[in-house]
Design a protein around this motif. Structure first.
Motif, PDB file in Angstrom:
ATOM      1  N   ARG A  70       0.551  -1.243   0.196  1.00 58.81           N
ATOM      2  CA  ARG A  70      -0.203  -0.026  -0.024  1.00 58.81           C
ATOM      3  C   ARG A  70       0.758   1.231  -0.082  1.00 58.81           C
ATOM      4  NH1 ARG A  70      -5.360  -1.843   1.509  1.00 58.81           N
ATOM      5  NH2 ARG A  70      -6.033  -3.093   0.469  1.00 58.81           N
TER       6      ARG A  70
ATOM      7  N   ARG B 155      -6.756  10.026  -6.959  1.00 59.78           N
ATOM      8  CA  ARG B 155      -6.508   9.186  -5.704  1.00 59.78           C
ATOM      9  C   ARG B 155      -5.104  10.785  -5.666  1.00 59.78           C
ATOM     10  NH1 ARG B 155      -8.325   3.017  -5.872  1.00 59.78           N
ATOM     11  NH2 ARG B 155     -10.887   3.969  -5.097  1.00 59.78           N
TER      12      ARG B 155
ATOM     13  N   ASN C  80      -5.709   2.221   4.440  1.00 56.99           N
ATOM     14  CA  ASN C  80      -6.657   3.070   3.627  1.00 56.99           C
ATOM     15  C   ASN C  80      -6.550   4.762   3.219  1.00 56.99           C
ATOM     16  OD1 ASN C  80      -9.053   0.623   4.766  1.00 56.99           O
ATOM     17  ND2 ASN C  80      -8.417   1.785   7.008  1.00 56.99           N
ATOM     18  N   TYR C  81      -5.039   5.135   2.445  1.00 58.05           N
ATOM     19  CA  TYR C  81      -5.000   5.423   1.916  1.00 58.05           C
ATOM     20  C   TYR C  81      -5.518   5.988   0.932  1.00 58.05           C
ATOM     21  CZ  TYR C  81      -2.902   3.335  -2.484  1.00 58.05           C
ATOM     22  OH  TYR C  81      -3.014   3.314  -3.847  1.00 58.05           O
ATOM     23  N   TYR C  82      -6.164   5.535   0.163  1.00 58.85           N
ATOM     24  CA  TYR C  82      -7.303   5.681  -1.263  1.00 58.85           C
ATOM     25  C   TYR C  82      -8.325   6.108  -1.088  1.00 58.85           C
ATOM     26  CZ  TYR C  82      -8.988   1.217   0.799  1.00 58.85           C
ATOM     27  OH  TYR C  82      -9.219  -0.199   0.951  1.00 58.85           O
ATOM     28  N   ARG C  83      -9.313   5.417   0.561  1.00 57.25           N
ATOM     29  CA  ARG C  83     -10.301   5.799   1.210  1.00 57.25           C
ATOM     30  C   ARG C  83      -9.932   8.200   1.027  1.00 57.25           C
ATOM     31  NH1 ARG C  83     -13.712   2.682   1.782  1.00 57.25           N
ATOM     32  NH2 ARG C  83     -12.816   0.256   2.357  1.00 57.25           N
ATOM     33  N   TYR C  84      -8.656   7.865   2.226  1.00 54.67           N
ATOM     34  CA  TYR C  84      -8.181   9.103   2.319  1.00 54.67           C
ATOM     35  C   TYR C  84      -8.072  10.146   0.863  1.00 54.67           C
ATOM     36  CZ  TYR C  84      -8.471   7.580   7.136  1.00 54.67           C
ATOM     37  OH  TYR C  84      -7.808   7.310   8.673  1.00 54.67           O
TER      38      TYR C  84
ATOM     39  N   ASP D 174      -9.772   9.797  -2.205  1.00 55.79           N
ATOM     40  CA  ASP D 174     -10.355   9.889  -2.946  1.00 55.79           C
ATOM     41  C   ASP D 174     -11.472  11.451  -2.021  1.00 55.79           C
ATOM     42  OD1 ASP D 174     -10.646   8.427  -4.645  1.00 55.79           O
ATOM     43  OD2 ASP D 174     -11.645   6.305  -3.266  1.00 55.79           O
ATOM     44  N   HIS D 175     -11.871  11.216  -1.006  1.00 52.41           N
ATOM     45  CA  HIS D 175     -11.989  12.230   0.248  1.00 52.41           C
ATOM     46  C   HIS D 175     -11.783  14.025  -0.088  1.00 52.41           C
ATOM     47  CE1 HIS D 175     -15.058  10.550   2.169  1.00 52.41           C
ATOM     48  NE2 HIS D 175     -14.454   9.457   2.659  1.00 52.41           N
TER      49      HIS D 175
END
Length: 212
Positions: A69, A140, A164-168, A170-171
């Motif tokens: 990741r 991203r 969970n970098y991809y969630r951050y 995206d936000h």
């Protein structure tokens, strides 16, 4: 800017009003990157019980997952640098064009254009490169560059963020997009081309050679 013969022909048949600078992407993976990504994907499946773990412990699987990741995060960060450079060039194009200068085009205009509705030729080239979900990658990559000024060392990042970098990311992208009002791009009126950096350098070299 150099243009391929195919693009020249297509534009002569139906020229668009605005031709933006090309998007140039540089290599962003080191020699160990692909193997680390594969190990990370396998570790994720093992942790979910979808593959046998063999003799690997949960701690080792977690380490492999986070290692991959982090590798993804770094690669996307550097892709984002290229994307932001392109957006800046687009804004310079707008600033130099009196007909566009006062219409409200902003960073968000070109970020949305790139993520949501890039030209068909760009999408086709990305697919040739094996990039199917370009929307997630571009979104991203931009999001990480909204958050980070430079690629951070691994020890500076919490495991939760890496996992969970991809969630951050995206936000963060959505946060920047929603931070202001902006003029939307009409895709049928705008165009640009996509190049790998080595490919673009060869085109420039050929054009310079032909001009002498």
């Amino acid at each position: 800017m150099p243009q391929s013969e195919t693009s020249r022909l297509s534009r002569s048949k139906g020229a668009r009003a605005h031709i933006l600078p090309p998007l140039i992407l540089h290599p962003f993976s080191d020699s160990t990157g692909p193997s680390r990504l594969v190990e990370s994907s396998r570790a994720s499946l093992m942790l979910q019980g979808l593959l046998p773990t063999g003799e690997l412990t949960n701690e080792e699987l977690e380490r492999r997952l986070l290692d991959g990741r982090y590798c993804e995060l770094r690669m996307l960060f550097y892709v984002g640098r290229d994307l932001l450079r392109w957006v800046d060039q687009c804004l310079e194009y707008v600033e130099m064009n009196p007909d566009l200068r006062e219409k409200g085009y902003k960073f968000q205009s070109f970020a949305a254009f790139l993520v949501e509705s890039p030209p068909a030729g760009v999408v086709a080239k990305l697919k040739q490169w094996g990039v199917a979900d370009y929307k997630a990658i571009f979104q991203r990559a931009i999001g990480l560059n909204c958050l980070l000024a430079d690629a951070p060392e691994r020890e500076l990042l919490a495991n939760e963020f890496v996992r969970n970098y991809y969630r951050y990311a995206d936000h963060m992208f959505l946060c920047r997009q929603h931070s202001t009002t902006y003029q939307e791009i009409e895709p049928e009126q705008w165009d640009f081309e996509l190049y790998a950096s080595g490919e673009y350098a060869r085109i420039l070299e050929k054009e310079w050679g032909d001009s002498h």
